[in-house]
Design a protein around this motif. Sequence first.
Motif, PDB file in Angstrom:
ATOM      1  N   PRO A  48       9.020  -0.986   0.147  1.00  0.00           N
ATOM      2  CA  PRO A  48       7.807  -0.279  -0.294  1.00  0.00           C
ATOM      3  C   PRO A  48       6.775  -0.092   0.813  1.00  0.00           C
ATOM      4  CG  PRO A  48       8.496  -1.851  -1.959  1.00  0.00           C
ATOM      5  CD  PRO A  48       9.369  -2.091  -0.765  1.00  0.00           C
ATOM      6  N   ARG A  49       6.587  -1.079   1.651  1.00  0.00           N
ATOM      7  CA  ARG A  49       5.617  -0.912   2.747  1.00  0.00           C
ATOM      8  C   ARG A  49       6.124   0.096   3.774  1.00  0.00           C
ATOM      9  NH1 ARG A  49       3.926  -3.848   7.588  1.00  0.00           N
ATOM     10  NH2 ARG A  49       1.744  -3.323   7.958  1.00  0.00           N
ATOM     11  N   LEU A  50       7.421   0.074   4.059  1.00  0.00           N
ATOM     12  CA  LEU A  50       7.978   1.051   4.979  1.00  0.00           C
ATOM     13  C   LEU A  50       7.814   2.471   4.433  1.00  0.00           C
ATOM     14  CD1 LEU A  50       9.419   0.966   7.723  1.00  0.00           C
ATOM     15  CD2 LEU A  50      11.592   0.947   6.499  1.00  0.00           C
ATOM     16  N   ALA A  51       8.007   2.640   3.118  1.00  0.00           N
ATOM     17  CA  ALA A  51       7.801   3.957   2.513  1.00  0.00           C
ATOM     18  C   ALA A  51       6.339   4.370   2.574  1.00  0.00           C
ATOM     19  CB  ALA A  51       8.299   3.940   1.067  1.00  0.00           C
ATOM     20  N   HIS A  52       5.423   3.405   2.410  1.00  0.00           N
ATOM     21  CA  HIS A  52       3.996   3.728   2.487  1.00  0.00           C
ATOM     22  C   HIS A  52       3.588   4.125   3.899  1.00  0.00           C
ATOM     23  CE1 HIS A  52      -0.281   3.516   1.531  1.00  0.00           C
ATOM     24  NE2 HIS A  52      -0.446   2.733   2.585  1.00  0.00           N
ATOM     25  N   SER A  79      -0.963 -11.299   4.256  1.00  0.00           N
ATOM     26  CA  SER A  79       0.082 -11.008   5.223  1.00  0.00           C
ATOM     27  C   SER A  79      -0.138  -9.612   5.814  1.00  0.00           C
ATOM     28  CB  SER A  79       1.461 -11.122   4.563  1.00  0.00           C
ATOM     29  OG  SER A  79       2.485 -10.957   5.525  1.00  0.00           O
ATOM     30  N   ALA A  80       0.848  -8.736   5.726  1.00  0.00           N
ATOM     31  CA  ALA A  80       0.749  -7.422   6.349  1.00  0.00           C
ATOM     32  C   ALA A  80      -0.280  -6.521   5.686  1.00  0.00           C
ATOM     33  CB  ALA A  80       2.118  -6.741   6.329  1.00  0.00           C
ATOM     34  N   TRP A  81      -0.630  -6.784   4.418  1.00  0.00           N
ATOM     35  CA  TRP A  81      -1.596  -5.957   3.707  1.00  0.00           C
ATOM     36  C   TRP A  81      -3.013  -6.511   3.794  1.00  0.00           C
ATOM     37  CZ3 TRP A  81      -0.006  -1.350   1.837  1.00  0.00           C
ATOM     38  CH2 TRP A  81       1.350  -1.167   1.616  1.00  0.00           C
ATOM     39  N   SER A  82      -3.246  -7.548   4.572  1.00  0.00           N
ATOM     40  CA  SER A  82      -4.573  -8.171   4.605  1.00  0.00           C
ATOM     41  C   SER A  82      -5.629  -7.248   5.219  1.00  0.00           C
ATOM     42  CB  SER A  82      -4.504  -9.488   5.389  1.00  0.00           C
ATOM     43  OG  SER A  82      -4.042  -9.251   6.718  1.00  0.00           O
ATOM     44  N   ASP A  83      -5.229  -6.356   6.125  1.00  0.00           N
ATOM     45  CA  ASP A  83      -6.182  -5.463   6.784  1.00  0.00           C
ATOM     46  C   ASP A  83      -6.237  -4.080   6.142  1.00  0.00           C
ATOM     47  OD1 ASP A  83      -6.680  -7.495   8.592  1.00  0.00           O
ATOM     48  OD2 ASP A  83      -5.158  -6.797  10.008  1.00  0.00           O
ATOM     49  N   HIS A  84      -5.615  -3.919   4.981  1.00  0.00           N
ATOM     50  CA  HIS A  84      -5.600  -2.592   4.343  1.00  0.00           C
ATOM     51  C   HIS A  84      -6.995  -2.245   3.821  1.00  0.00           C
ATOM     52  CE1 HIS A  84      -3.816   0.825   2.231  1.00  0.00           C
ATOM     53  NE2 HIS A  84      -4.571   0.509   1.202  1.00  0.00           N
ATOM     54  N   GLN A  85      -7.443  -1.043   4.128  1.00  0.00           N
ATOM     55  CA  GLN A  85      -8.753  -0.594   3.707  1.00  0.00           C
ATOM     56  C   GLN A  85      -8.663   0.085   2.339  1.00  0.00           C
ATOM     57  OE1 GLN A  85     -11.460  -1.335   5.442  1.00  0.00           O
ATOM     58  NE2 GLN A  85     -10.241  -2.260   7.099  1.00  0.00           N
ATOM     59  N   GLY A  86      -9.585  -0.258   1.443  1.00  0.00           N
ATOM     60  CA  GLY A  86      -9.615   0.359   0.122  1.00  0.00           C
ATOM     61  C   GLY A  86      -8.685  -0.327  -0.854  1.00  0.00           C
ATOM     62  N   LEU A 117      -5.436  -1.304  -2.937  1.00  0.00           N
ATOM     63  CA  LEU A 117      -4.033  -1.421  -2.581  1.00  0.00           C
ATOM     64  C   LEU A 117      -3.230  -0.337  -3.290  1.00  0.00           C
ATOM     65  CD1 LEU A 117      -3.571  -5.296  -2.699  1.00  0.00           C
ATOM     66  CD2 LEU A 117      -3.696  -3.839  -0.675  1.00  0.00           C
ATOM     67  N   PRO A 118      -2.249   0.254  -2.609  1.00  0.00           N
ATOM     68  CA  PRO A 118      -1.521   1.377  -3.208  1.00  0.00           C
ATOM     69  C   PRO A 118      -0.490   0.903  -4.236  1.00  0.00           C
ATOM     70  CG  PRO A 118      -0.626   0.895  -1.054  1.00  0.00           C
ATOM     71  CD  PRO A 118      -1.813  -0.022  -1.225  1.00  0.00           C
ATOM     72  N   ILE A 119      -0.102   1.826  -5.085  1.00  0.00           N
ATOM     73  CA  ILE A 119       1.009   1.638  -6.020  1.00  0.00           C
ATOM     74  C   ILE A 119       2.163   2.487  -5.493  1.00  0.00           C
ATOM     75  CG2 ILE A 119       1.823   1.944  -8.378  1.00  0.00           C
ATOM     76  CD1 ILE A 119      -0.233  -0.252  -8.110  1.00  0.00           C
ATOM     77  N   VAL A 120       3.199   1.826  -4.996  1.00  0.00           N
ATOM     78  CA  VAL A 120       4.337   2.509  -4.384  1.00  0.00           C
ATOM     79  C   VAL A 120       5.483   2.494  -5.391  1.00  0.00           C
ATOM     80  CG1 VAL A 120       5.849   2.651  -2.382  1.00  0.00           C
ATOM     81  CG2 VAL A 120       3.558   1.681  -2.140  1.00  0.00           C
ATOM     82  N   GLU A 121       5.652   3.606  -6.071  1.00  0.00           N
ATOM     83  CA  GLU A 121       6.698   3.692  -7.092  1.00  0.00           C
ATOM     84  C   GLU A 121       8.019   4.122  -6.466  1.00  0.00           C
ATOM     85  OE1 GLU A 121       5.403   6.293 -10.180  1.00  0.00           O
ATOM     86  OE2 GLU A 121       4.367   4.692 -11.256  1.00  0.00           O
ATOM     87  N   GLY A 122       9.090   3.668  -7.102  1.00  0.00           N
ATOM     88  CA  GLY A 122      10.436   4.022  -6.664  1.00  0.00           C
ATOM     89  C   GLY A 122      11.419   3.820  -7.792  1.00  0.00           C
ATOM     90  N   THR A 123      12.683   3.836  -7.447  1.00  0.00           N
ATOM     91  CA  THR A 123      13.772   3.687  -8.409  1.00  0.00           C
ATOM     92  C   THR A 123      14.596   2.467  -8.040  1.00  0.00           C
ATOM     93  OG1 THR A 123      13.882   6.069  -8.810  1.00  0.00           O
ATOM     94  CG2 THR A 123      15.829   4.782  -9.366  1.00  0.00           C
TER      95      THR A 123
END
Length: 471
Positions: A207-211, A295-302, A304-310
């Motif tokens: 999911p993070r790679l897709a984002h 972790s890797a999302w600690s510096d994300h601004q705003g 947090l995203p919702i990364v949908e998939g199958t």
Amino acid sequence: MSIVVPEAFRQQAIAELSSFRMDLYAAMPRRADALFELADALLCADGPVRALVELALAPEHRRSHASLYAALNRGDLDADRLRCAIAARSVPRGPGGRIVLAVDVSAWLRPDANTSDGRSFCHTYGRRENTHEMVPGWPYSFVAALESGSTSWTALLDATRLEPGADTAAVTAAQLREVLRGIFNAGHWKIGDPPVLVVADAGYDGPRLAHLLRDLPVQIVVRMRSDRVFFNPVPDDYRVGPKGGQPRSHGVRFALADPTTWRDPDSDTEHTTRRYGTARIRAWHRLHPRIWRRSAWSDHQGQLPIVEGTLIRLDVDHLPSGGTPKPVWLWYSHPTPSADDTDIAWHAFLRRFDLEHTFRFLKQDLGWTRPKLREPSAADRWTALVLAVHTQLRLARPLSADLRRPWERPQPVERLSPARVRRGFRNIHTRLPCPAAVARPSRPGAGRPPGRPNRRRAPIYDVGLALVSNQ
């Protein structure tokens, strides 16, 4: 007509291979002649490479063994130009005629190299009594294009060394951007073509790679651990209660290890395979993981995203080894794929294991991890040379002959393995240009006087951190 067409195809292959060799030489701004002859010696050497210095004995290497090490330690090879040169050549197509890229990390283990900087703790399995171990070494992230069907060939496009404590997803995303830019500039992908598929194993945060790659025409297929938990989307009829509060971001829980939390699959198909019997493929659309601000999302601004998939689950009847088959869970970044897209996704993931054959060929035949180099920069140059050698072998496939051993089965040209193509590359080498100049005779230096000890001791480096997988 049956004679003219193959000859024309061979001439085209020679022209493409010759053009790549000239681009490779142009990507060497310093000590180009020695580096180029080292690559030719690696291509034409008889048998697996056991020691780097033995390549100086090959007829294609016209220089001393000292120049071989000097080229790796003090030479230069432009990685960006090499990446563009490889991407400009033909790129194989995977299942469904799409470009399929596989990413994986392979380690150059250096447990005793205390004077080598940049080492990380690399995960290994089976070095001793089938146990998991963390061994110091240089981990390299590889990107390769996959073919369709069972084969031991892949098209290596790039290799990047991971620094200690590096974020694997972030480094891989930046690496994929550079590789895709070369593919797009070469015209292998055009607007209107299906998105490029990127397949990876469970060590990557899909999911993070897709984002990180959301602005590119890329779809991610990643294997998931069986203990992961995902969530359904929030129902459309959901309303905030009269007391207010923050709107919900996650729907009903979907635990991979708990079948009671599963809803009915959006698609359920069966396929008959030759080695695994009946394979059942079930897919659930619009599922996303919960992302925490750490972790890797600690510096994300705003927000947090919702990364949908199958989510795709593969079940087979039996394994070729006779063991008990376990289900395979895949996460596909397409939220609502069709049945055909789902089949292409899991077929592409199965082709990812062809990259393991490439790693074994690099280490056992080309001797990628054989040299005892001290500097990480020298290891990067040697790795780039190995990539260039593998690319030349791939481009030489239509020109190769089946020089088989008496105990080997005859194979058509398109089915020859990389090792058997390398076996006959010396016959192809005589038809290719060699831009390297002939070595000029010289006298060796005086060296250190006898009896004087070496007072320039190499510094000792500690092993760095393990890689961050974001899982």
